[in-house]
Design a protein around this motif. Structure first.
Motif, PDB file in Angstrom:
ATOM      1  N   SER A  60      -0.642  -3.816  -5.868  1.00  0.00           N
ATOM      2  CA  SER A  60      -0.817  -3.067  -7.101  1.00  0.00           C
ATOM      3  C   SER A  60      -1.292  -1.666  -6.758  1.00  0.00           C
ATOM      4  O   SER A  60      -2.298  -1.496  -6.070  1.00  0.00           O
ATOM      5  CB  SER A  60      -1.840  -3.767  -8.004  1.00  0.00           C
ATOM      6  OG  SER A  60      -1.986  -3.057  -9.226  1.00  0.00           O
TER       7      SER A  60
ATOM      8  N   GLU B 137       0.701   5.064 -10.064  1.00  0.00           N
ATOM      9  CA  GLU B 137       1.872   5.933 -10.020  1.00  0.00           C
ATOM     10  C   GLU B 137       1.590   7.141  -9.122  1.00  0.00           C
ATOM     11  O   GLU B 137       0.498   7.717  -9.166  1.00  0.00           O
ATOM     12  CB  GLU B 137       2.214   6.409 -11.441  1.00  0.00           C
ATOM     13  CG  GLU B 137       3.687   6.369 -11.746  1.00  0.00           C
ATOM     14  CD  GLU B 137       3.996   6.623 -13.213  1.00  0.00           C
ATOM     15  OE1 GLU B 137       3.088   7.017 -13.961  1.00  0.00           O
ATOM     16  OE2 GLU B 137       5.149   6.406 -13.599  1.00  0.00           O
TER      17      GLU B 137
ATOM     18  N   ALA C  68       6.402   3.917 -12.302  1.00  0.00           N
ATOM     19  CA  ALA C  68       6.236   2.652 -13.022  1.00  0.00           C
ATOM     20  C   ALA C  68       7.520   1.829 -12.965  1.00  0.00           C
ATOM     21  O   ALA C  68       7.488   0.599 -12.912  1.00  0.00           O
ATOM     22  CB  ALA C  68       5.827   2.929 -14.466  1.00  0.00           C
TER      23      ALA C  68
ATOM     24  N   THR D 133       8.193  -1.018 -10.414  1.00  0.00           N
ATOM     25  CA  THR D 133       7.589  -2.342 -10.557  1.00  0.00           C
ATOM     26  C   THR D 133       8.667  -3.412 -10.496  1.00  0.00           C
ATOM     27  O   THR D 133       9.596  -3.419 -11.300  1.00  0.00           O
ATOM     28  CB  THR D 133       6.825  -2.450 -11.893  1.00  0.00           C
ATOM     29  OG1 THR D 133       5.724  -1.538 -11.871  1.00  0.00           O
ATOM     30  CG2 THR D 133       6.319  -3.859 -12.125  1.00  0.00           C
TER      31      THR D 133
ATOM     32  N   SER E 152       5.571   6.576  -5.853  1.00  0.00           N
ATOM     33  CA  SER E 152       6.022   5.464  -6.694  1.00  0.00           C
ATOM     34  C   SER E 152       5.979   5.804  -8.178  1.00  0.00           C
ATOM     35  O   SER E 152       5.202   6.654  -8.627  1.00  0.00           O
ATOM     36  CB  SER E 152       5.184   4.226  -6.407  1.00  0.00           C
ATOM     37  OG  SER E 152       3.839   4.474  -6.767  1.00  0.00           O
TER      38      SER E 152
ATOM     39  N   THR F  59       3.420  -3.876  -8.324  1.00  0.00           N
ATOM     40  CA  THR F  59       3.095  -3.392  -9.653  1.00  0.00           C
ATOM     41  C   THR F  59       2.633  -1.952  -9.530  1.00  0.00           C
ATOM     42  O   THR F  59       1.686  -1.676  -8.786  1.00  0.00           O
ATOM     43  CB  THR F  59       1.990  -4.236 -10.306  1.00  0.00           C
ATOM     44  OG1 THR F  59       2.421  -5.598 -10.376  1.00  0.00           O
ATOM     45  CG2 THR F  59       1.705  -3.735 -11.725  1.00  0.00           C
ATOM     46  N   VAL F  60       3.323  -1.055 -10.226  1.00  0.00           N
ATOM     47  CA  VAL F  60       2.946   0.352 -10.227  1.00  0.00           C
ATOM     48  C   VAL F  60       2.383   0.679 -11.603  1.00  0.00           C
ATOM     49  O   VAL F  60       3.089   0.615 -12.614  1.00  0.00           O
ATOM     50  CB  VAL F  60       4.149   1.257  -9.921  1.00  0.00           C
ATOM     51  CG1 VAL F  60       3.707   2.716  -9.906  1.00  0.00           C
ATOM     52  CG2 VAL F  60       4.780   0.874  -8.588  1.00  0.00           C
ATOM     53  N   ASN F  61       1.101   0.998 -11.622  1.00  0.00           N
ATOM     54  CA  ASN F  61       0.406   1.261 -12.881  1.00  0.00           C
ATOM     55  C   ASN F  61       0.529   2.722 -13.278  1.00  0.00           C
ATOM     56  O   ASN F  61       0.311   3.607 -12.457  1.00  0.00           O
ATOM     57  CB  ASN F  61      -1.070   0.876 -12.740  1.00  0.00           C
ATOM     58  CG  ASN F  61      -1.237  -0.583 -12.353  1.00  0.00           C
ATOM     59  OD1 ASN F  61      -0.813  -1.478 -13.085  1.00  0.00           O
ATOM     60  ND2 ASN F  61      -1.840  -0.836 -11.210  1.00  0.00           N
TER      61      ASN F  61
ATOM     62  N   ASN G 265      14.132  -7.341 -10.592  1.00  0.00           N
ATOM     63  CA  ASN G 265      13.317  -7.117 -11.779  1.00  0.00           C
ATOM     64  C   ASN G 265      13.254  -8.393 -12.617  1.00  0.00           C
ATOM     65  O   ASN G 265      14.289  -8.941 -12.987  1.00  0.00           O
ATOM     66  CB  ASN G 265      13.916  -5.990 -12.636  1.00  0.00           C
ATOM     67  CG  ASN G 265      13.781  -4.642 -11.964  1.00  0.00           C
ATOM     68  OD1 ASN G 265      14.565  -4.296 -11.101  1.00  0.00           O
ATOM     69  ND2 ASN G 265      12.757  -3.906 -12.338  1.00  0.00           N
TER      70      ASN G 265
END
Lengths: 115, 112
Positions: free
Chosen positions: B12, B15, B81, B84, B79, B109-111, B38
Protein backbone atom coordinates in the motif's frame (compact mmCIF):
# COMPACT_ATOMS: atom_id res chain seq x y z
CA UNK A 1 -10.03 -5.25 -33.50
CA UNK A 2 -11.93 -7.59 -31.22
CA UNK A 3 -10.02 -8.94 -28.27
CA UNK A 4 -10.52 -12.27 -26.58
CA UNK A 5 -14.14 -12.86 -25.64
CA UNK A 6 -15.55 -15.38 -23.21
CA UNK A 7 -19.05 -16.52 -22.38
CA UNK A 8 -20.86 -16.64 -20.11
CA UNK A 9 -19.59 -14.02 -17.67
CA UNK A 10 -20.96 -15.76 -14.62
CA UNK A 11 -22.31 -19.26 -14.06
CA UNK A 12 -23.75 -21.08 -11.07
CA UNK A 13 -23.87 -24.87 -11.13
CA UNK A 14 -24.59 -27.66 -8.66
CA UNK A 15 -22.13 -30.37 -7.65
CA UNK A 16 -22.13 -33.25 -10.11
CA UNK A 17 -23.34 -31.18 -13.04
CA UNK A 18 -21.44 -30.49 -16.23
CA UNK A 19 -20.47 -27.08 -17.61
CA UNK A 20 -19.24 -25.70 -20.92
CA UNK A 21 -17.35 -22.43 -21.19
CA UNK A 22 -16.63 -20.71 -24.48
CA UNK A 23 -13.82 -18.57 -25.83
CA UNK A 24 -13.21 -16.67 -29.05
CA UNK A 25 -9.59 -15.72 -29.63
CA UNK A 26 -8.31 -12.33 -30.64
CA UNK A 27 -8.53 -11.69 -34.37
CA UNK A 28 -5.55 -13.26 -36.13
CA UNK A 29 -4.77 -15.68 -33.29
CA UNK A 30 -5.02 -19.43 -33.74
CA UNK A 31 -3.90 -20.79 -30.37
CA UNK A 32 -6.04 -20.91 -27.25
CA UNK A 33 -4.96 -21.69 -23.70
CA UNK A 34 -7.19 -22.14 -20.68
CA UNK A 35 -6.33 -21.24 -17.09
CA UNK A 36 -8.10 -21.72 -13.77
CA UNK A 37 -7.73 -19.05 -11.12
CA UNK A 38 -8.96 -19.82 -7.63
CA UNK A 39 -9.71 -16.93 -5.31
CA UNK A 40 -6.53 -15.31 -4.05
CA UNK A 41 -4.29 -17.42 -6.27
CA UNK A 42 -2.52 -16.99 -9.56
CA UNK A 43 -3.88 -18.64 -12.72
CA UNK A 44 -3.00 -22.28 -13.31
CA UNK A 45 -2.57 -23.70 -16.79
CA UNK A 46 -5.21 -26.26 -17.78
CA UNK A 47 -4.43 -27.00 -21.44
CA UNK A 48 -3.73 -25.45 -24.79
CA UNK A 49 -5.23 -26.01 -28.24
CA UNK A 50 -3.64 -25.48 -31.61
CA UNK A 51 -4.87 -26.80 -34.95
CA UNK A 52 -7.85 -28.34 -33.15
CA UNK A 53 -5.61 -30.56 -31.03
CA UNK A 54 -4.67 -30.46 -27.36
CA UNK A 55 -0.95 -29.66 -27.41
CA UNK A 56 -0.09 -29.35 -23.74
CA UNK A 57 -1.87 -30.11 -20.53
CA UNK A 58 -1.39 -29.00 -16.96
CA UNK A 59 -2.03 -31.00 -13.83
CA UNK A 60 -5.80 -31.28 -14.15
CA UNK A 61 -7.95 -34.44 -14.11
CA UNK A 62 -9.71 -35.87 -17.14
CA UNK A 63 -12.93 -34.24 -15.96
CA UNK A 64 -11.51 -31.19 -17.69
CA UNK A 65 -11.68 -31.49 -21.46
CA UNK A 66 -11.71 -29.11 -24.34
CA UNK A 67 -12.23 -28.60 -27.99
CA UNK A 68 -11.10 -26.18 -30.67
CA UNK A 69 -13.18 -25.46 -33.73
CA UNK A 70 -12.00 -24.68 -37.28
CA UNK A 71 -12.61 -20.96 -36.63
CA UNK A 72 -10.11 -21.22 -33.70
CA UNK A 73 -12.75 -20.69 -31.01
CA UNK A 74 -12.59 -23.08 -28.11
CA UNK A 75 -14.68 -24.72 -25.42
CA UNK A 76 -13.74 -25.90 -21.96
CA UNK A 77 -15.89 -28.68 -20.52
CA UNK A 78 -15.87 -29.75 -16.91
CA UNK A 79 -17.77 -32.88 -15.87
CA UNK A 80 -18.90 -34.02 -12.42
CA UNK A 81 -18.37 -30.60 -10.91
CA UNK A 82 -16.84 -30.35 -7.44
CA UNK A 83 -17.03 -27.45 -5.02
CA UNK A 84 -13.30 -26.96 -5.61
CA UNK A 85 -13.93 -26.21 -9.27
CA UNK A 86 -15.34 -22.83 -8.27
CA UNK A 87 -12.96 -20.34 -9.83
CA UNK A 88 -12.40 -17.77 -12.53
CA UNK A 89 -11.68 -19.51 -15.83
CA UNK A 90 -9.49 -17.51 -18.16
CA UNK A 91 -8.92 -18.01 -21.83
CA UNK A 92 -5.80 -16.67 -23.51
CA UNK A 93 -4.99 -16.53 -27.19
CA UNK A 94 -1.77 -16.23 -29.11
CA UNK A 95 -0.45 -16.83 -32.59
CA UNK A 96 1.11 -20.16 -33.45
CA UNK A 97 3.53 -22.23 -31.48
CA UNK A 98 6.75 -20.58 -32.62
CA UNK A 99 9.02 -19.43 -29.80
CA UNK A 100 8.71 -15.82 -30.91
CA UNK A 101 5.02 -15.71 -30.05
CA UNK A 102 5.45 -14.93 -26.40
CA UNK A 103 2.63 -12.59 -25.57
CA UNK A 104 -0.74 -14.00 -24.64
CA UNK A 105 -3.94 -11.97 -24.65
CA UNK A 106 -6.41 -12.84 -21.93
CA UNK A 107 -10.18 -12.63 -21.97
CA UNK A 108 -12.23 -11.22 -19.08
CA UNK A 109 -12.92 -14.68 -17.70
CA UNK A 110 -15.94 -16.73 -16.67
CA UNK A 111 -16.71 -16.85 -12.97
CA UNK A 112 -17.94 -20.36 -12.12
CA UNK A 113 -19.58 -21.01 -8.77
CA UNK A 114 -20.35 -24.59 -7.78
CA UNK A 115 -22.85 -25.02 -4.94
CA UNK B 1 2.52 -26.10 -8.54
CA UNK B 2 3.29 -22.45 -8.97
CA UNK B 3 6.71 -21.50 -10.24
CA UNK B 4 6.84 -17.87 -9.23
CA UNK B 5 6.42 -16.31 -5.85
CA UNK B 6 5.74 -12.60 -5.61
CA UNK B 7 6.84 -10.50 -2.71
CA UNK B 8 5.28 -8.72 -0.95
CA UNK B 9 1.81 -10.25 -1.00
CA UNK B 10 0.30 -6.81 -0.48
CA UNK B 11 1.67 -3.29 -0.86
CA UNK B 12 0.00 0.00 0.00
CA UNK B 13 1.52 3.32 -1.10
CA UNK B 14 0.56 6.92 -1.74
CA UNK B 15 0.01 8.36 -5.18
CA UNK B 16 3.27 9.60 -6.68
CA UNK B 17 5.43 7.09 -4.83
CA UNK B 18 7.27 4.24 -6.51
CA UNK B 19 6.15 0.64 -6.10
CA UNK B 20 8.53 -2.30 -6.26
CA UNK B 21 7.38 -5.90 -6.49
CA UNK B 22 9.64 -8.92 -6.56
CA UNK B 23 9.29 -12.36 -8.05
CA UNK B 24 11.34 -15.48 -7.45
CA UNK B 25 11.17 -18.68 -9.45
CA UNK B 26 12.65 -22.14 -9.20
CA UNK B 27 13.74 -23.48 -12.58
CA UNK B 28 15.43 -22.14 -15.69
CA UNK B 29 13.20 -20.06 -17.92
CA UNK B 30 12.91 -18.76 -21.47
CA UNK B 31 11.26 -15.55 -20.44
CA UNK B 32 9.45 -13.89 -17.59
CA UNK B 33 6.34 -11.80 -17.99
CA UNK B 34 4.43 -9.42 -15.74
CA UNK B 35 0.66 -9.12 -15.86
CA UNK B 36 -1.87 -6.87 -14.14
CA UNK B 37 -5.33 -7.91 -13.05
CA UNK B 38 -8.06 -5.56 -11.92
CA UNK B 39 -10.70 -6.84 -9.51
CA UNK B 40 -10.52 -10.53 -10.48
CA UNK B 41 -11.05 -9.92 -14.16
CA UNK B 42 -8.84 -10.69 -17.16
CA UNK B 43 -5.10 -10.23 -17.10
CA UNK B 44 -3.34 -7.48 -19.02
CA UNK B 45 0.16 -8.13 -20.32
CA UNK B 46 2.59 -5.47 -19.10
CA UNK B 47 6.07 -6.44 -20.12
CA UNK B 48 8.19 -9.44 -21.12
CA UNK B 49 11.87 -9.91 -20.42
CA UNK B 50 13.86 -12.69 -22.04
CA UNK B 51 16.34 -14.82 -20.16
CA UNK B 52 19.29 -13.13 -21.89
CA UNK B 53 18.11 -9.64 -20.93
CA UNK B 54 18.83 -7.92 -17.62
CA UNK B 55 16.62 -4.85 -17.69
CA UNK B 56 13.71 -3.55 -19.70
CA UNK B 57 11.64 -0.38 -19.64
CA UNK B 58 8.13 0.40 -20.80
CA UNK B 59 6.72 3.80 -19.89
CA UNK B 60 6.61 3.99 -16.09
CA UNK B 61 7.55 0.32 -15.78
CA UNK B 62 11.03 -1.05 -15.22
CA UNK B 63 11.70 -4.75 -15.02
CA UNK B 64 14.94 -6.42 -14.03
CA UNK B 65 15.90 -10.06 -14.28
CA UNK B 66 18.68 -11.84 -12.42
CA UNK B 67 18.86 -15.40 -13.71
CA UNK B 68 21.67 -16.30 -11.29
CA UNK B 69 19.35 -15.52 -8.38
CA UNK B 70 16.23 -16.66 -10.25
CA UNK B 71 14.49 -13.42 -9.44
CA UNK B 72 12.86 -10.44 -11.10
CA UNK B 73 11.55 -7.10 -9.96
CA UNK B 74 8.88 -4.79 -11.31
CA UNK B 75 9.16 -1.10 -10.53
CA UNK B 76 6.25 1.25 -11.18
CA UNK B 77 7.34 4.86 -10.93
CA UNK B 78 5.14 7.83 -10.02
CA UNK B 79 2.23 5.57 -9.15
CA UNK B 80 -1.38 6.57 -9.76
CA UNK B 81 -4.63 5.44 -8.15
CA UNK B 82 -5.41 3.67 -11.43
CA UNK B 83 -2.40 1.39 -10.86
CA UNK B 84 -4.32 -0.28 -8.02
CA UNK B 85 -4.51 -3.93 -9.07
CA UNK B 86 -2.96 -7.34 -8.54
CA UNK B 87 0.35 -7.91 -10.28
CA UNK B 88 1.54 -11.36 -11.31
CA UNK B 89 4.80 -12.64 -12.65
CA UNK B 90 4.65 -15.59 -15.02
CA UNK B 91 7.42 -17.74 -16.36
CA UNK B 92 7.73 -19.69 -19.58
CA UNK B 93 10.07 -22.64 -19.65
CA UNK B 94 11.81 -24.59 -22.39
CA UNK B 95 9.80 -24.80 -25.60
CA UNK B 96 6.54 -24.11 -23.81
CA UNK B 97 6.44 -20.37 -24.33
CA UNK B 98 2.69 -20.48 -24.33
CA UNK B 99 2.37 -22.39 -21.06
CA UNK B 100 2.76 -19.77 -18.39
CA UNK B 101 3.34 -20.58 -14.73
CA UNK B 102 2.05 -17.80 -12.48
CA UNK B 103 2.85 -16.77 -8.96
CA UNK B 104 0.23 -15.82 -6.40
CA UNK B 105 0.53 -12.12 -7.10
CA UNK B 106 1.06 -8.86 -5.26
CA UNK B 107 -1.97 -6.73 -4.44
CA UNK B 108 -0.97 -3.11 -4.94
CA UNK B 109 -3.11 -0.35 -3.48
CA UNK B 110 -2.31 3.22 -4.47
CA UNK B 111 -4.02 5.71 -2.19
CA UNK B 112 -4.98 9.11 -3.67
Amino acid sequence: DAGVTQSPTHLIKTRGQQVTLRCSPKSGHDTVSWYQQALGQGPQFIFQYYEEEERQRGNFPDRFSGHQFPNYSSELNVNALLLGDSALYLCASSWGLAPRTYEQYFGPGTRLTVT
Amino acid sequence: SQQGEEDPQALSIQEGENATMNCSYKTSINNLQWYRQNSGRGLVHLILIRSNEREKHSGRLRVTLDTSKKSSSLLITASRAADTASYFCATARGGSNYKLTFGKGTLLTVNP
